[in-house]
Write an enzyme that holds these catalytic residues in place. Sequence first.
Site, short mmCIF file in Angstrom:
data_model
loop_
_atom_site.label_atom_id
_atom_site.label_comp_id
_atom_site.label_asym_id
_atom_site.label_seq_id
_atom_site.Cartn_x
_atom_site.Cartn_y
_atom_site.Cartn_z
N VAL A 193 0.83 -1.20 0.00
CA VAL A 193 0.00 0.00 0.00
C VAL A 193 0.87 1.26 0.00
O VAL A 193 0.56 2.24 -0.69
CB VAL A 193 -0.96 -0.03 1.21
N ASP A 319 12.57 -9.31 13.94
CA ASP A 319 11.95 -10.07 12.86
C ASP A 319 12.30 -11.55 12.91
O ASP A 319 11.53 -12.39 12.43
CB ASP A 319 12.37 -9.49 11.50
N HIS A 452 -6.66 23.94 19.78
CA HIS A 452 -7.45 24.26 18.59
C HIS A 452 -6.78 25.41 17.83
O HIS A 452 -6.38 26.39 18.44
CB HIS A 452 -8.87 24.69 18.98
#
Length: 473
Positions: A193, A319, A452
Site C-alpha cells: 500500500v 523479525d 485548537h
Amino acid sequence: MSQEFDLVVLGGGTGGYVAAIRASQLGMNVAIVEKEKLGGTCLHRGCIPSKALLRSAEVFSTLKEADKYGVLADNVGYDFTKIQERKQGIIDQLHKGIQYLMKKGKITVFEGFGRVMGPSIFSPQAGAVRIEKENGDQEMIVPRFLLLATGSRPRTLPGLTIDGSYVVTSDEALQWEKLPASVVIVGGGVIGVEWASMLTDFGVDVTVVEYADRILPLEDEEVSKELARLLKKRKVTIVTGAKVLPESLEKGEGRVVIQAETQTGVQTFEAEKVLVSVGRQANVENLGLEATEIKVERGAVVVNEFFQTAESHIYAIGDVIGGLQLAHVASHEGILAVEHMAGLNPHPMDYTKVPKCTYSRPEVANVGLTEKEAREQGFEVKIGKFSFKPLGKALIHGENDGFVKLVVDAKTNDLLGVHMIGPHVTDMISEAGLARVLDATPWEIGQTIHPHPSLSEAMMEAAQAVDGKAIHN
C-alpha cells in the site's frame, strides 16, 4: 586467542544496536557482529528510505495541487536522481549517527557474517561466534550472553522468481534510477500500500493485486474500506480476492504479463514491472542454530516472554522471532532482553499496546483490538468515531478525508483499540498508545484539553462520541 564479551549481538539493525546501547548503559562489555552496515533493513532498505521517497512524492503531489492553496506553481516536475540523492543523504546522516553512538558506548563492531558455534574448546556451552569476513579471514569471539537480531528479508511466492529487473521486491525498487510507467504490486499489505500510494503520486500507473478480500487485511475493516476508496479515487486499481499464478509470468521487451484467479475468473495484468510485496521471512538460515538447542518453528526462532531461546543464555529479538515485524518493536524487545540478562526483572511486553503504522497518503495507524477482534473475544463493544472533515486544521492542511475510531468495552469503559486514517495519524497514534499504557478511559481522553486548531481534536471528539457527547459530530 578469542576475545570475550559480556554480550555479543548478532545483527546491527535497529533492534540489535539499540540492545547493544542499553547493555552498554548497564555496564556490559558489548560487541556487535554485522555483515553489512549498522542500521540494518530499517535504515538502509526499509523504513527510512521508503519514507524519504514517500515524502518527495507527497511534496510533488501537493505542488501539482498548489492552486487550491492560492499558490501558483506552473510546469511542476521532479528529478528522480535528486530524490534518490536526498534519500541517500538521509541514510548516510543517520548511519553516521549510529556509528557515533557505538563509539560513545564503547561498543566493538565486527564486520562479517556471524555463525553460532556449539560447545567447543572456546566455550563449554553453545554460543561462541565465528566471524567470517569477506577476505576469507575468520575470528572467534566468546560471549557470556548472545543476542540474535538477524532480521528478515522480503518473502516471495513459490515460482515467482525475483530477477531484479522485471520482477522485484522493495529492496530492488528502492534502488531504481528511474520510475517505470506502470507497476503491478502483488500484495496489498502495509508495504504494498505504501508503494502504491507513493508511485501513483509520482504518476505511475499502479495496480494492486491482493489475495485477501481487502487491502490492509489486518486493519479495522472500516479503515481498509476507506483507504481503498481513497486510493481508487487517485486512480490506483485494486483487485482483491485474487490468487496470483506465478506460472503465468511472461516477461521481455520492457513488459511483464501475469495472471491471477479472481471471483470473476482469471484476469491478466500487464506492466513494466511487478513488485512482489507479500511479507518478510526471518533470517534463520546458516546461523549455526543446528549446533544448539535453539528451536525454529514456522521459520522463526522460538523464545519465551523474556526472549530467551532454549539455550537460556542466548536470546533473540525482532523479525527473526516472527510476530510484529516493526523496528520499534525490535528496539523494545532488545531493551527488555538486555534488562532481563542484567537481572532487572522487566515486565513482559504487551503487544496489544504497540502502535502500528502505514505511511501511505492518507496515513493509517492503530493500537489494540479492531472492532471485529473485540467482538470475537466476547466483548460488548461501543464505538466512538469522528471524521476529519469538520476539523479546521484538516481543512487548512488540505486533507480532511479519514476518521478516528475508538473501540471500547461497554461494561468497563476500558479502551480496547484505536484506529485512525487521515493526515499525520502516524504521529497522533502515540496519544492512543499512551492511553492504552495508562489504561485511560474515553472520558479521560475527552476531558484532556486538546489545542485548537489541531488534528488531535479528532481523538478528543471520538472519545466524547463514545457516549454521544461529541460537539462537532
